[in-house]
Write an enzyme that holds these catalytic residues in place. Structure first.
Site, PDB file in Angstrom:
ATOM      1  N   LYS A   1     -37.112  45.165 -98.857  1.00 43.85           N
ATOM      2  CA  LYS A   1     -35.911  45.758 -98.254  1.00 43.85           C
ATOM      3  C   LYS A   1     -34.963  44.674 -97.766  1.00 43.85           C
ATOM      4  O   LYS A   1     -35.341  43.820 -96.954  1.00 43.85           O
ATOM      5  CB  LYS A   1     -36.311  46.619 -97.051  1.00 43.85           C
ATOM      6  CG  LYS A   1     -36.725  48.033 -97.425  1.00 43.85           C
ATOM      7  CD  LYS A   1     -37.256  48.755 -96.213  1.00 43.85           C
ATOM      8  CE  LYS A   1     -36.320  49.802 -95.690  1.00 43.85           C
ATOM      9  NZ  LYS A   1     -36.942  50.577 -94.599  1.00 43.85           N
TER      10      LYS A   1
HETATM   11  C1  E4P Z   1     -35.585  53.916 -93.923  1.00 43.81           C
HETATM   12  O1  E4P Z   1     -36.129  53.177 -94.704  1.00 43.81           O
HETATM   13  C2  E4P Z   1     -35.609  53.728 -92.467  1.00 43.81           C
HETATM   14  O2  E4P Z   1     -36.853  53.219 -92.109  1.00 43.81           O
HETATM   15  C3  E4P Z   1     -35.420  55.006 -91.665  1.00 43.81           C
HETATM   16  O3  E4P Z   1     -35.237  56.117 -92.467  1.00 43.81           O
HETATM   17  C4  E4P Z   1     -34.544  54.885 -90.484  1.00 43.81           C
HETATM   18  O4  E4P Z   1     -34.470  56.099 -89.769  1.00 43.81           O
HETATM   19  P1  E4P Z   1     -33.912  56.239 -88.290  1.00 43.81           P
HETATM   20  O5  E4P Z   1     -32.437  56.325 -88.354  1.00 43.81           O
HETATM   21  O6  E4P Z   1     -34.507  57.511 -87.770  1.00 43.81           O
HETATM   22  O7  E4P Z   1     -34.360  55.018 -87.539  1.00 43.81           O
END
Ligand code: E4P
Length: 294
Positions: free
Chosen positions: A113
């Protein structure tokens, strides 16, 4: 147990292998997993160490992260485990790439990522040329998704782009519109980027992601548990997404933009306030687990 598997791949959004296993037992499968620095900081084992006064060194933090993804890796299917590099607003693409190359060796099904920033996109461009699978995170706009497409053209493996629905909703904008707009824009493309609907807060986000044919969706365990408790509803043929916020206020629509995917990635307007804030939050959560250096 889920008998009618949706077309979209289902990933668990978390940082705790026990939770992934619990979801797997509930659904009968888990296609993949996404993690991020905030979710890893919340891992029960890390939290226990901190509660006992043992904050971690950067090396120990990395070792913990590797241990967590190694435990999760065999539990999930072919959507893999997304592992996020540690990046602040000054981290160079070369630094992200070096981290990504190392993390990619941790498990056989890793996706690396990188944030949807200039340096993150540069890291992604170099990564796909080296055969790394990537997941572009903290995506909040169609421009960012167009840049992801253009920067990773020619990749051998599908690239994921993760638009964050809930965080747009949090500030009164209709996050599901971004999924809809990106899917519409990618229709004219070659299909190398898959949309991974992220920051899912409620069942309606999940159903709307299914209805819009997002290739993947990453969901916190508690939303999947709610889905299971209501007997795994799927969007009906005439499903319409309500687009209302937590206080029942209508969310502001995000209009579609005509963008040419053949443009160089650097030409898209990729800046987004929520991407900057997201990086700052990941850094703060990551640092909260670390020993203060003298
Ligand atoms: C995606 O890869 C993220 O980890 C995640 O969906 C973030 O979500 P949040 O906005 O609830 O922190």
């Amino acid at each position: 147990m889920l008998t009618n598997k949706p077309k979209a791949k289902i990933l668990v959004d978390g940082g705790d292998p026990d939770e992934t296993l619990r979801v797997k037992n509930l659904l009968g499968f888990v296609d993949g997993q996404t993690t991020n620095p905030s979710l890893i900081a919340k891992n029960p084992e890390i939290q226990q160490r901190i509660a006992a006064g043992h904050t971690l060194s950067p090396q120990e933090e990395k070792d913990e992260y590797r241990k967590i993804v190694r435990t999760i890796s065999p539990l999930v299917g072919d959507a893999g485990v997304s592992i996020e590099v540690f990046a602040d607003l000054d981290t160079s693409a070369e630094d992200m790439l070096a981290q990504g190359e190392e993390m990619f060796t941790w498990i056989p099904n890793a996706y690396i990522k990188y944030p949807c920033t200039h340096e993150g996109l540069r890291a992604a461009e170099m990564s796909v040329q080296r055969g790394l699978r990537v997941n572009m995170t903290l995506c909040f706009s169609q421009d960012q998704a167009a840049a992801v497409y253009a920067a990773t053209r020619g990749t051998k493996e599908p690239v994921y782009v993760s638009p964050f629905v809930g965080r747009l909703d949090d500030r009164g904008e209709n996050g599901i519109d971004v999924i809809k707009n990106i899917k519409a824009m990618y229709k004219s493309g070659d299909g190398h980027v898959h949309v991974l609907s992220a920051s899912i807060r409620q069942l309606d986000h999940l159903l709307a992601s299914f209805a819009l044919n997002a290739e993947l969706v990453t969901v916190p365990a508690k939303v999947l548990e709610k889905w299971a408790a209501s007997n795994f509803p799927m969007p009906a043929q005439d499903f319409t997404y309500k687009g209302v916020g937590a206080n029942a206020q209508p969310l502001k629509p995000i209009p579609y933009k005509e963008l040419d995917l053949n443009r160089p990635w650097q030409s898209f307007d990729i800046a987004h306030e929520l991407t900057t804030k997201g990086i700052q939050k990941f850094v703060a959560d990551y640092r909260s687990t670390l020993k203060r250096s003298a």
